[in-house]
Design an enzyme around this catalytic site. Structure first.
Site, PDB file in Angstrom:
ATOM      1  N   SER A  30       2.164  -3.481  19.699  1.00 15.55           N
ATOM      2  CA  SER A  30       3.080  -3.052  20.759  1.00 15.55           C
ATOM      3  C   SER A  30       3.370  -1.565  20.669  1.00 15.55           C
ATOM      4  O   SER A  30       3.388  -0.986  19.572  1.00 15.55           O
ATOM      5  CB  SER A  30       4.392  -3.830  20.611  1.00 15.55           C
ATOM      6  OG  SER A  30       5.410  -3.259  21.391  1.00 15.55           O
ATOM      7  N   TYR A  74      11.880  -6.456  16.047  1.00 18.30           N
ATOM      8  CA  TYR A  74      10.627  -6.876  16.679  1.00 18.30           C
ATOM      9  C   TYR A  74       9.529  -5.835  16.421  1.00 18.30           C
ATOM     10  O   TYR A  74       8.439  -6.155  15.958  1.00 18.30           O
ATOM     11  CB  TYR A  74      10.821  -7.086  18.185  1.00 18.30           C
ATOM     12  CG  TYR A  74       9.523  -7.121  18.951  1.00 18.30           C
ATOM     13  CD1 TYR A  74       8.652  -8.189  18.819  1.00 18.30           C
ATOM     14  CD2 TYR A  74       9.147  -6.062  19.780  1.00 18.30           C
ATOM     15  CE1 TYR A  74       7.438  -8.217  19.503  1.00 18.30           C
ATOM     16  CE2 TYR A  74       7.953  -6.079  20.470  1.00 18.30           C
ATOM     17  CZ  TYR A  74       7.097  -7.164  20.324  1.00 18.30           C
ATOM     18  OH  TYR A  74       5.899  -7.168  20.994  1.00 18.30           O
ATOM     19  N   LYS A 119       5.825  -5.816  14.041  1.00 14.33           N
ATOM     20  CA  LYS A 119       4.495  -5.375  14.483  1.00 14.33           C
ATOM     21  C   LYS A 119       3.952  -4.298  13.545  1.00 14.33           C
ATOM     22  O   LYS A 119       2.759  -4.290  13.194  1.00 14.33           O
ATOM     23  CB  LYS A 119       4.562  -4.842  15.919  1.00 14.33           C
ATOM     24  CG  LYS A 119       4.863  -5.893  16.971  1.00 14.33           C
ATOM     25  CD  LYS A 119       3.766  -6.939  17.076  1.00 14.33           C
ATOM     26  CE  LYS A 119       3.991  -7.887  18.230  1.00 14.33           C
ATOM     27  NZ  LYS A 119       2.992  -8.985  18.290  1.00 14.33           N
TER      28      LYS A 119
END
Length: 336
Positions: free
Chosen positions: A123, A147, A151
């Site tokens: 991302s 989040y 990643k």
């Protein structure tokens, strides 16, 4: 055969359609925590042929060992993961367990089975608040939420794996803002509860399912004061995965590639484009900035073109038309 983890999700389901169109045989693994079983029958209908679906979790090491021993898997396309930024701030341990621990179990099962080819769904959140735009792949990495941190940790694990064993063929694809839906209107984004992403929220306001869009912040240093993002059609995005796997089949290396259009649109730009697509006035109200949001984030997509021969084809108008076709034909998502 390709194993597609999270293949019943929004991006994963569109990827299954494109990989099958490109001639690949596919096995889908999904725990259906953020997707519906109805997706599978619709994807089979669009693909025009059958594929195997297993309901299960990537953290289940015994299940993964069985899958790799039972099926002749050449590569993995790894979408499975939790993806809501706000929820990750509230429930960081859940995100580290699902995303990082799940990936570790998957990579370990792959190594045991001698499957060394993987395309990973990363991302643009790994860039944090970029010092400038457009963003190239060599920008400094930092995250503003758990989040994004998951990643970044998984990217680090994949880099270490490749250093430890050069047999690994790895493509890390950093997404910008996926939107749109399959042109048939049969599959699209169907988030649980209140949408975290802009476009499904706008579409739900247009159908009357939500009262109004909240626009978080009108005082950013952008052309209209609202946040600017790189919205990319989900079909363009998944075609980038097909190109990445094609590349790995010929090259034994690790590559990191931005998948974006290179064009930044503001929240109000997208709202106006959706009003055109829906032929409706979409109600919105201004709200204070959200913590962790950045003013502008869009890609420099040149490396994807030179390395993979990939570039986005669909424009803002097509994205909005396809979102609206999906939402208007499926006002309650897959629960119709």
């Amino acid at each position: 055969m390709i194993l597609i983890t999270g293949g019943a999700g929004y991006i994963g389901s569109h990827a299954v359609v494109e990989f099958m169109a490109a001639g690949y045989d596919v096995l889908v693994l999904d725990n259906l925590s953020n997707s519906k079983i109805e997706v599978i029958s619709r994807v089979k209908e669009l693909a025009g042929r059958d594929f195997e679906f297993i309901q299960g979790d990537i953290r289940d090491s015994a299940l993964l060992d069985r899958i790799f021993s039972q099926y002749s898997i050449d590569s993995v396309v790894h979408f499975a993961g939790l993806k809501a930024v706000g929820e990750s701030v509230q429930k960081p341990l859940m995100y580290y367990d699902n995303n990082v621990n799940g990936s570790l179990v998957l990579f370990e099962a792959m190594a045991k089975a001698g499957v060394y080819s993987i395309v990973f769904s990363s991302s643009a959140t790994v860039y944090g608040d970029p010092h400038t735009v457009p963003i190239t792949e060599d920008f400094p990495l930092k995250t503003t939420n758990p989040y994004g941190a998951t990643k970044l940790v998984i990217e680090g694990i994949l880099n270490d794996l490749h250093r430890s064993n050069p047999l690994w063929r790895i493509a890390i694809l950093r997404y910008f803002n996926p939107t749109g839906a399959h042109k048939s209107g049969r599959i699209g984004e169907d988030p649980n509860g209140i949408p975290n992403n802009l476009m499904p929220y706008i579409a739900q306001v247009a159908t009357g399912r939500r009262a109004a869009l909240q626009v978080f912040g009108d005082d950013y240093p952008t052309h209209d004061g609202t946040g600017v993002r790189d919205y990319i059609h989900v079909v363009d995005l998944v075609k980038g995965h097909v190109k990445a796997l094609n590349y790995l089949e010929k090259n034994q290396e690790i590559i990191i590639v931005n998948l974006g259009t290179g064009i930044g649109y503001s929240v109000l730009d997208m709202l106006k484009a959706m009003e055109q697509a829906t032929q409706k006035t979409i109600k919105y109200e201004m709200a204070p900035r959200r913590a962790g949001d950045v003013a502008a984030c869009y890609a420099n997509p040149e490396f994807a073109l030179s390395k993979l021969g990939w570039q986005a084809e669909y424009d803002q108008h097509t994205m909005c038309e396809d979102v609206w076709r999906w939402q208007s034909q499926n006002p309650n998502g897959y629960s119709n």
